[in-house]
Write a protein that holds these residues in place. Sequence first.
Motif, PDB file in Angstrom:
ATOM      1  N   TYR A  21       0.850  -1.189   0.000  1.00  0.00           N
ATOM      2  CA  TYR A  21       0.000   0.000   0.000  1.00  0.00           C
ATOM      3  C   TYR A  21       0.886   1.241   0.000  1.00  0.00           C
ATOM      4  O   TYR A  21       1.864   1.332   0.740  1.00  0.00           O
ATOM      5  CB  TYR A  21      -0.908   0.000   1.235  1.00  0.00           C
ATOM      6  CG  TYR A  21      -1.799   1.206   1.327  1.00  0.00           C
ATOM      7  CD1 TYR A  21      -2.972   1.287   0.585  1.00  0.00           C
ATOM      8  CD2 TYR A  21      -1.453   2.289   2.150  1.00  0.00           C
ATOM      9  CE1 TYR A  21      -3.788   2.405   0.657  1.00  0.00           C
ATOM     10  CE2 TYR A  21      -2.260   3.404   2.231  1.00  0.00           C
ATOM     11  CZ  TYR A  21      -3.430   3.467   1.485  1.00  0.00           C
ATOM     12  OH  TYR A  21      -4.226   4.581   1.552  1.00  0.00           O
ATOM     13  N   ASN A  22       0.542   2.196  -0.849  1.00  0.00           N
ATOM     14  CA  ASN A  22       1.328   3.424  -0.989  1.00  0.00           C
ATOM     15  C   ASN A  22       0.807   4.480  -0.014  1.00  0.00           C
ATOM     16  O   ASN A  22      -0.313   4.968  -0.144  1.00  0.00           O
ATOM     17  CB  ASN A  22       1.231   3.930  -2.429  1.00  0.00           C
ATOM     18  CG  ASN A  22       2.012   5.213  -2.654  1.00  0.00           C
ATOM     19  OD1 ASN A  22       2.855   5.601  -1.844  1.00  0.00           O
ATOM     20  ND2 ASN A  22       1.730   5.877  -3.755  1.00  0.00           N
ATOM     21  N   TYR A  40      -0.733   7.762  -1.288  1.00  0.00           N
ATOM     22  CA  TYR A  40      -1.932   7.662  -2.131  1.00  0.00           C
ATOM     23  C   TYR A  40      -3.011   8.681  -1.746  1.00  0.00           C
ATOM     24  O   TYR A  40      -3.654   9.282  -2.611  1.00  0.00           O
ATOM     25  CB  TYR A  40      -2.493   6.239  -2.037  1.00  0.00           C
ATOM     26  CG  TYR A  40      -3.859   6.063  -2.633  1.00  0.00           C
ATOM     27  CD1 TYR A  40      -4.057   6.133  -4.013  1.00  0.00           C
ATOM     28  CD2 TYR A  40      -4.971   5.822  -1.828  1.00  0.00           C
ATOM     29  CE1 TYR A  40      -5.316   5.972  -4.568  1.00  0.00           C
ATOM     30  CE2 TYR A  40      -6.225   5.668  -2.369  1.00  0.00           C
ATOM     31  CZ  TYR A  40      -6.399   5.736  -3.740  1.00  0.00           C
ATOM     32  OH  TYR A  40      -7.641   5.579  -4.283  1.00  0.00           O
ATOM     33  N   ASN A  41      -3.232   8.887  -0.464  1.00  0.00           N
ATOM     34  CA  ASN A  41      -4.293   9.782   0.000  1.00  0.00           C
ATOM     35  C   ASN A  41      -3.842  11.222   0.225  1.00  0.00           C
ATOM     36  O   ASN A  41      -4.602  12.031   0.779  1.00  0.00           O
ATOM     37  CB  ASN A  41      -4.913   9.233   1.299  1.00  0.00           C
ATOM     38  CG  ASN A  41      -5.959   8.173   0.998  1.00  0.00           C
ATOM     39  OD1 ASN A  41      -6.722   8.300   0.037  1.00  0.00           O
ATOM     40  ND2 ASN A  41      -5.992   7.123   1.797  1.00  0.00           N
ATOM     41  N   LYS A  82      -3.617  11.688 -10.842  1.00  0.00           N
ATOM     42  CA  LYS A  82      -4.128  10.342 -10.543  1.00  0.00           C
ATOM     43  C   LYS A  82      -3.347   9.224 -11.247  1.00  0.00           C
ATOM     44  O   LYS A  82      -3.320   8.083 -10.767  1.00  0.00           O
ATOM     45  CB  LYS A  82      -5.608  10.233 -10.882  1.00  0.00           C
ATOM     46  CG  LYS A  82      -5.938  10.406 -12.349  1.00  0.00           C
ATOM     47  CD  LYS A  82      -7.428  10.253 -12.584  1.00  0.00           C
ATOM     48  CE  LYS A  82      -7.769  10.346 -14.072  1.00  0.00           C
ATOM     49  NZ  LYS A  82      -9.231  10.180 -14.313  1.00  0.00           N
ATOM     50  N   CYS A 101       1.528   8.164  -7.024  1.00  0.00           N
ATOM     51  CA  CYS A 101       0.199   8.381  -6.451  1.00  0.00           C
ATOM     52  C   CYS A 101      -0.702   7.155  -6.596  1.00  0.00           C
ATOM     53  O   CYS A 101      -1.872   7.198  -6.249  1.00  0.00           O
ATOM     54  CB  CYS A 101      -0.472   9.584  -7.120  1.00  0.00           C
ATOM     55  SG  CYS A 101       0.266  11.173  -6.651  1.00  0.00           S
ATOM     56  N   GLU A 102      -0.148   6.058  -7.109  1.00  0.00           N
ATOM     57  CA  GLU A 102      -0.937   4.832  -7.240  1.00  0.00           C
ATOM     58  C   GLU A 102      -1.219   4.250  -5.856  1.00  0.00           C
ATOM     59  O   GLU A 102      -0.410   4.374  -4.939  1.00  0.00           O
ATOM     60  CB  GLU A 102      -0.184   3.816  -8.096  1.00  0.00           C
ATOM     61  CG  GLU A 102      -0.031   4.247  -9.553  1.00  0.00           C
ATOM     62  CD  GLU A 102       0.824   3.280 -10.348  1.00  0.00           C
ATOM     63  OE1 GLU A 102       1.541   2.469  -9.725  1.00  0.00           O
ATOM     64  OE2 GLU A 102       0.768   3.342 -11.591  1.00  0.00           O
ATOM     65  N   LYS A 103      -2.345   3.598  -5.744  1.00  0.00           N
ATOM     66  CA  LYS A 103      -2.762   3.051  -4.445  1.00  0.00           C
ATOM     67  C   LYS A 103      -1.825   1.934  -3.984  1.00  0.00           C
ATOM     68  O   LYS A 103      -1.465   1.841  -2.812  1.00  0.00           O
ATOM     69  CB  LYS A 103      -4.200   2.534  -4.529  1.00  0.00           C
ATOM     70  CG  LYS A 103      -4.804   2.206  -3.171  1.00  0.00           C
ATOM     71  CD  LYS A 103      -6.289   1.897  -3.308  1.00  0.00           C
ATOM     72  CE  LYS A 103      -6.935   1.746  -1.956  1.00  0.00           C
ATOM     73  NZ  LYS A 103      -8.387   1.500  -2.052  1.00  0.00           N
ATOM     74  N   TYR A 104      -1.462   1.063  -4.912  1.00  0.00           N
ATOM     75  CA  TYR A 104      -0.534  -0.027  -4.604  1.00  0.00           C
ATOM     76  C   TYR A 104       0.658   0.047  -5.553  1.00  0.00           C
ATOM     77  O   TYR A 104       0.514   0.393  -6.725  1.00  0.00           O
ATOM     78  CB  TYR A 104      -1.232  -1.387  -4.746  1.00  0.00           C
ATOM     79  CG  TYR A 104      -2.177  -1.681  -3.599  1.00  0.00           C
ATOM     80  CD1 TYR A 104      -1.717  -2.213  -2.399  1.00  0.00           C
ATOM     81  CD2 TYR A 104      -3.531  -1.400  -3.711  1.00  0.00           C
ATOM     82  CE1 TYR A 104      -2.578  -2.470  -1.342  1.00  0.00           C
ATOM     83  CE2 TYR A 104      -4.401  -1.646  -2.656  1.00  0.00           C
ATOM     84  CZ  TYR A 104      -3.917  -2.180  -1.473  1.00  0.00           C
ATOM     85  OH  TYR A 104      -4.769  -2.423  -0.436  1.00  0.00           O
TER      86      TYR A 104
END
Length: 238
Positions: A138-139, A142-143, A153, A158-161
């Motif tokens: 998990y990055n 990301y949030n 995006k 900025c990727e979620k994983y």
Amino acid sequence: MKKIVTLLLMLILIVVPVKAEECSYTAKADAMKKAANVKVDYEVVEDTEKYEDGSTSTDEYFKISILNVTEDLYVEVSNDVTSEILTYNFADAKDGVITFDWRENEVVTNFIIKVFASYQTPCGGEELKTIRKQTPRYNDYYNRAICLEEDMKDFYLCEKYTNLKEIDESMFITKIDSFMDGKIDETGKSTEEVKKEETFQDKLEKYKYFIFGGIIILVLGTTTVVVVRKRNRGKKVK
């Protein structure tokens, strides 16, 4: 004396199991064919829990799926985060799929899935195939507010994983600034390098027929020289 020998042989047969069939080439080939169908995949699963005050919390984890494990096979699963080795066989499958949860989503994890022949088969215990599967981490960025912007995006940080190594705050800001200034693209690659590659590919595409034609002419020319030399040698021999 004969009775003693007979009794000893009977005891050996009882204690030491004898295979009814050896692991022949045909049996091994059949087991390998079945093992070749075994696949491994994963998906991100969300668990949402509701509390009495109406608030909720969401927990994300990976569901690992091992497909096509038949009665003639079993698998051993290990990873580079924990020391445990898990064993699964056909009895653990539901609708033909073996699944287990992996909740360590804060680190990149490398799984090794070894496929073996079942002990119900002539090749019992034989290792048939090794599958390697990696789950991302998990990055934490990301949030971040900057990552929630529409233009960001698709930016790789900025990727979620992600499968990339963690970077510190200062490096993250530097990369963000470089992307916004147009110095790197969404994958983090230098835009100058991308332009050079595109220019080279464009030129290659433009002149590919000339290059291809030149190669053909060179090959034909070389072949002609060889044939002429052989003919000349033949004439000299006569």
